[in-house]
Design an enzyme around this catalytic site. Structure first.
Site, mmCIF file in Angstrom:
data_model
loop_
_atom_site.group_PDB
_atom_site.id
_atom_site.type_symbol
_atom_site.label_atom_id
_atom_site.label_comp_id
_atom_site.label_asym_id
_atom_site.label_seq_id
_atom_site.Cartn_x
_atom_site.Cartn_y
_atom_site.Cartn_z
ATOM 1 N N GLU A 40 -10.250 -2.432 4.340
ATOM 2 C CA GLU A 40 -9.087 -1.782 4.604
ATOM 3 C C GLU A 40 -8.887 -0.562 3.856
ATOM 4 O OE1 GLU A 40 -6.430 -5.860 4.840
ATOM 5 O OE2 GLU A 40 -6.694 -5.278 2.806
ATOM 6 N N ASP A 44 0.813 -1.094 -0.019
ATOM 7 C CA ASP A 44 0.147 -0.133 -0.214
ATOM 8 C C ASP A 44 0.730 1.154 0.048
ATOM 9 O OD1 ASP A 44 -1.525 -2.025 0.801
ATOM 10 O OD2 ASP A 44 -2.095 -1.326 2.605
HETATM 11 C C1 FRU Z 1 -3.641 -3.727 2.710
HETATM 12 C C2 FRU Z 1 -3.122 -4.109 3.908
HETATM 13 C C3 FRU Z 1 -3.588 -2.981 4.976
HETATM 14 C C4 FRU Z 1 -2.364 -3.176 6.143
HETATM 15 C C5 FRU Z 1 -1.312 -3.385 5.365
HETATM 16 C C6 FRU Z 1 -0.273 -4.492 5.740
HETATM 17 O O1 FRU Z 1 -3.133 -4.134 1.578
HETATM 18 O O2 FRU Z 1 -3.643 -5.404 4.406
HETATM 19 O O3 FRU Z 1 -4.865 -3.384 5.583
HETATM 20 O O4 FRU Z 1 -2.288 -2.200 6.853
HETATM 21 O O5 FRU Z 1 -1.711 -3.981 3.960
HETATM 22 O O6 FRU Z 1 1.098 -4.510 5.047
#
Ligand code: FRU
Length: 473
Positions: free
Chosen positions: A201, A22
């Site tokens: 998310e 992300d």
């Molecule tokens: C989304 C996610 C988020 C988390 C991160 C962990 O892709 O699962 O929810 O903060 O990636 O790397």
């Protein structure tokens, strides 16, 4: 060339080495676009998360910086956001850059309590180059929710408070604060609406103008549950009064129908420009795509605007001017009149393909090479839908879901087709109907794609077709 560099794009951000997911902490300051990102610097697979960092002045060239946030005794560093604290509400310093992120500390005993994700702060007094974690972390402890993460913070002008939009398992929870350090729960949204094929998310709450009135757009990434499988971003359009988000429109809306645009959020401190960037991959196969030294790229940043189709609000995603104008024409065709137009020159590795006002009909744009790999971007008239078929596009067997064809329902009724394709070595981004229908897709050809042709099911009739090369500087 170097096999480890084979699929590296030219105008998309990729980390020099290691893993990325992300985008985090997107904030604009003094001419610089800051992009922090979920990063495992050691290995090209997901692992202990850090915040990597890159800066761009033009959204095209990205300079990777030193790692901004390292794991500590409270955990690894999951996704979050950044703001400029102009009035020094937190007391870290006037104009401090403040990051609000999730500390993730997964111990076996947490299986029962679920208390392993908490929200924390870090600040930078030198415009994002070096960071200090706040001593009072975490600032928002976990109340007992297994998935409790990805804080996106914004200044809410009307109530003169910070609002945190947090992903809390199967809904969004809003919190408010005067100083970024103490947070109060305001409300929840989403248990009964939207797509729930997976966990919620990386949310974002964005005030957007529609003909002089403010509507609020809530982006929510879900994994899995996308229309074409796996990770995807949905959104809601409604109202936010500083306490609660409400919407009357219960249609499910996808920001991007392609398989490879996830966890996208917008830059803060950019005024009325709503600029988003996503992670160009999908949890279905992100860890096993055929790159070795580095894994994952960002999408093209997109300008988000609000429009209406019938009675419903929709978000359109368009390419920022900076990128749109970074291409120079190689060839233009006018009018059509044949069933096929093929581009006879050797294709560059990064280019733009634009088709304006094609009289509605089924067609395929076929990208190919000497190894016989083919990537097809097409339109089915009976379904009024665009699709991307990467089943024969080269390396596809690393995951069973990857070769599946992705379909995108057009929001507009049948009628003339206009779209752009942005290709960059191993990705294609389709922007159709002025950004109302968007698809992002990775592909991994065995050898570089060198040929492009467009084939209609009958004679193609269009206003203009053009191919433009990315300016490499
Ligand atoms: C989304 C996610 C988020 C988390 C991160 C962990 O892709 O699962 O929810 O903060 O990636 O790397």
């Amino acid at each position: 060339g170097d096999p480890e560099e084979k699929y590296r794009p030219l105008y998309h951000f990729t980390p020099q080495q290691g893993w990325m997911n992300d985008p985090n902490g997107l904030v604009y300051l003094d001419g610089n676009y800051h992009l922090f990102f979920q990063h495992n610097p050691e290995k090209p697979v997901w692992g202990p998360m850090h915040w990597g960092h890159a800066i761009s002045k033009d959204l095209i060239h990205w300079d990777e910086q030193k790692i901004a946030l390292y794991p500590d005794s409270l955990g690894t560093i999951f996704s979050g956001s950044a703001v400029i604290d102009k009035d020094n509400t937190a007391g870290f310093g006037k104009g401090a850059m403040v990051a609000i992120f999730t500390h993730h500390n997964h111990q076996e005993e947490d299986r029962k309590t679920g208390l392993h994700q908490n929200q924390s702060l870090a600040y930078s007094l030198d415009k994002g180059l070096t960071w200090t974690k706040y001593k009072g972390n975490p600032v928002l402890p976990n109340p007992g929710i297994w998935d409790f993460r990805d804080p996106k913070v914004m200044w809410h002008v009307h109530s003169q408070r910070w609002i945190m939009t947090l992903a809390t398992k199967d809904c969004i929870t809003f919190y408010s604060s005067k100083d970024l350090k103490t947070w109060q729960k305001e409300s929840e949204f989403g248990k009964e609406v939207g797509a729930h094929g997976g966990v919620w998310e990386c949310p974002d709450l964005i005030p957007m103008d529609y003909k002089g009135t403010t509507k609020w757009v809530l982006l929510v990434s879900i994994n899995p549950g996308g229309p074409n499988g796996g990770s995807v971003t949905q959104y809601f359009v409604g109202d936010f009064d500083g306490h609660q988000f409400r919407t009357t429109d219960t249609k499910i809306k996808w920001l991007d129908w392609g398989p490879d645009n996830y966890a996208g959020v917008t830059w803060s401190n950019l005024g009325d420009r709503h600029l988003m960037i996503g992670w160009m991959s999908n949890w279905q196969y992100a860890n096993v795509v055929p790159t070795t030294k580095w894994r994952s790229s960002s999408t093209i940043p997109r300008v988000l605007t609000l429009g209406k189709v019938g009675q419903s609000f929709y978000v359109a995603s368009t390419v920022p001017k900076e990128i749109e104008t970074a291409f120079r024409p190689l060839k233009k065709y006018h009018g059509g009149g044949t069933k096929e137009v093929s581009f006879e020159q050797h294709l560059p590795q990064a280019y733009r393909f634009d088709l304006k006002d094609l009289k509605q009909q089924a067609f395929k744009v076929i990208l190919s090479n000497e190894s016989g790999d083919e990537l097809v971007i097409g339109y089915r008239e009976d379904q009024n839908a665009y699709y991307i078929d990467r089943s024969k596009s080269g390396e596809v067997s690393f995951n069973g879901e990857f070769p599946k064809t992705a379909l995108a329902q057009r929001l507009l009724n049948k009628g003339a087709l206009s779209f752009s394709l942005y290709v960059d070595v191993s990705s294609v981004e389709l922007f159709a109907d002025e950004g109302l229908t968007v698809m992002t897709s990775l592909f991994f050809p065995n050898r570089p794609i060198t040929k492009l042709r467009i084939v209609g099911d009958k004679k193609l009739e269009f206003k203009e077709l053009s191919i433009s090369r990315f300016n490499t500087q």
